[in-house]
Write a protein that holds these residues in place. Structure first.
Motif, PDB file in Angstrom:
ATOM      1  N   LEU A 176      68.518  -4.986  39.704  1.00 32.51           N
ATOM      2  CA  LEU A 176      67.143  -5.244  40.164  1.00 32.51           C
ATOM      3  C   LEU A 176      66.602  -6.549  39.577  1.00 32.51           C
ATOM      4  O   LEU A 176      65.852  -7.271  40.248  1.00 32.51           O
ATOM      5  N   THR A 177      66.966  -6.870  38.328  1.00 33.90           N
ATOM      6  CA  THR A 177      66.523  -8.145  37.750  1.00 33.90           C
ATOM      7  C   THR A 177      67.156  -9.322  38.487  1.00 33.90           C
ATOM      8  O   THR A 177      66.529 -10.369  38.653  1.00 33.90           O
ATOM      9  N   PHE A 179      67.980  -9.252  41.687  1.00 39.96           N
ATOM     10  CA  PHE A 179      67.260  -9.299  42.960  1.00 39.96           C
ATOM     11  C   PHE A 179      65.895  -9.968  42.773  1.00 39.96           C
ATOM     12  O   PHE A 179      65.459 -10.772  43.603  1.00 39.96           O
TER      13      PHE A 179
END
Length: 358
Positions: A176-177, A179
């Motif tokens: 997620l980081t 992304f």
């Protein structure tokens, strides 16, 4: 040719020397020392190859490539040590890499960059996001250790299961980081990067050439890591060093030397955003990707790798994250703040050196 490249070219002479030392049995201490020196230029060339390939494949895939191979050297060394059963050294190298990037690399960058430029600025928003990610990493590696000390009857299998669950969560957070940094909020991370690419690349690199360099260097790093790990215990014993000190201080310095040089070089060019992205980004990758991968690898290899760390290591990581976050929160840096980070690293280094073996 830059001074940094000349140094790495000279160090490359230790690749054949280390192989000769190993196969001619010159002794574990010589094999260990020459293997450490041989890994330094190989790590630099792996980093250079990754960056060159990233230019060709584009920002998104290139960012993913950098995120994956950014700490390839440390990961290879750790996997070899894990396979050899040196779990304590692997755990120490994880915490040592986090501490080294936050205090040693960032400290050198702020100090040397601050000597040339009175005050340097960087994105405070990115610093706060990175701080939150590192806080999560501290909590994640703290919980298994806290459970071990809070409930004396907890079994090793329970700690292993907890570590596996935490590892999966950290990998998801890491994804997620990526992304966040490459897609939804990429504009926050692009300051200073475009100019560097324009300065260093006037023609499109040969992707097949650099892919070959990456492959050859990866194979050689794996080979050198095998020799380093095989000689580690005897060599460090002869030097009077503990496995904990070796894992926390020596192994991360060997694996991160190329990144150290890059972070300091761009900081001296007044590109502190890029310098901090190298230092803090590497720490995040170790905490959110490399450590979880090693936990999963330990499960596959049948080695009991978990996130139950030495309590003193956790204190050192927590202190490192705390001081790094407090110094970088205002989006400005100077040479004195670099000195403070280097002083903190030196104090922790002395503490690990004098820490008695349990």
């Amino acid at each position: 040719m830059s001074g940094k490249n000349i140094i790495f070219l000279v160090l490359s002479l230790f690749i054949p020397v280390s192989l000769a030392a190993h196969y001619l049995e010159w002794g574990d201490l010589i094999v260990f020392g020459t293997a450490c020196l041989a890994i330094l230029p190989l790590a630099a060339w792996m980093g250079a190859a990754t960056e060159e390939i990233a230019v060709v494949v584009g920002p998104t895939l290139g960012g993913l490539l950098n995120a994956t191979f950014g700490n390839a050297t440390e990961l290879i060394i750790a996997l070899v040590a894990l396979k050899a059963g040196l779990v304590d050294v692997v755990k120490a190298s994880i915490t040592g890499s986090i501490i080294g990037n936050l205090l040693l690399v960032m400290g050198l960058a702020m100090f040397l960059g601050g000597l040339r430029h009175k005050e340097q600025k960087f994105q405070s928003v990115v610093a706060r996001v990175n701080a939150s990610s590192m806080n999560l990493a501290v909590i994640a590696i703290l919980l298994p250790t806290a459970m071990r000390f809070g409930a004396q009857t907890v079994s090793q299998q329970t700690l292993q299961h907890l570590s596996l669950a935490v590892a999966l969560v950290l990998i998801v957070v890491y994804a997620l980081t990526l992304f966040f940094s490459m897609k939804t909020h990429a504009y926050l991370y692009e300051v200073g990067v475009a100019e560097t690419v324009e300065e260093e690349h006037y023609s499109k690199p040969n992707i097949w050439l650099w892919a070959g360099v990456l492959l050859v260097c990866t194979i050689l790093v794996a080979l050198e890591s095998e020799m380093l790990v095989a000689s580690l215990e005897v060599a460090t014993s002869q030097l009077g060093l503990t496995a904990l000190f070796t894992g926390v201080i020596l192994v991360p310095i060997v694996g991160n030397a190329a990144e150290h040089a890059t972070a300091v070089t761009v900081a001296m060019k007044d590109k502190m955003d890029l310098s901090l992205s190298v230092a803090v980004g590497s720490s995040m990758q170790i905490a959110l990707f490399v450590a979880p991968v090693l936990v999963l690898a330990g499960w596959v290899l049948g080695q009991p790798m978990d996130l139950n760390f030495n309590p003193f290591e956790l204190v050192a990581v927590a202190v490192s994250v705390l001081i790094a976050n407090s110094i970088s929160s205002d989006g400005k840096s100077n040479w004195l703040e670099g000195v403070l980070l280097l002083a903190a690293y030196t104090v922790l280094g002395f503490a690990f050196y004098y820490l008695p073996v349990a």
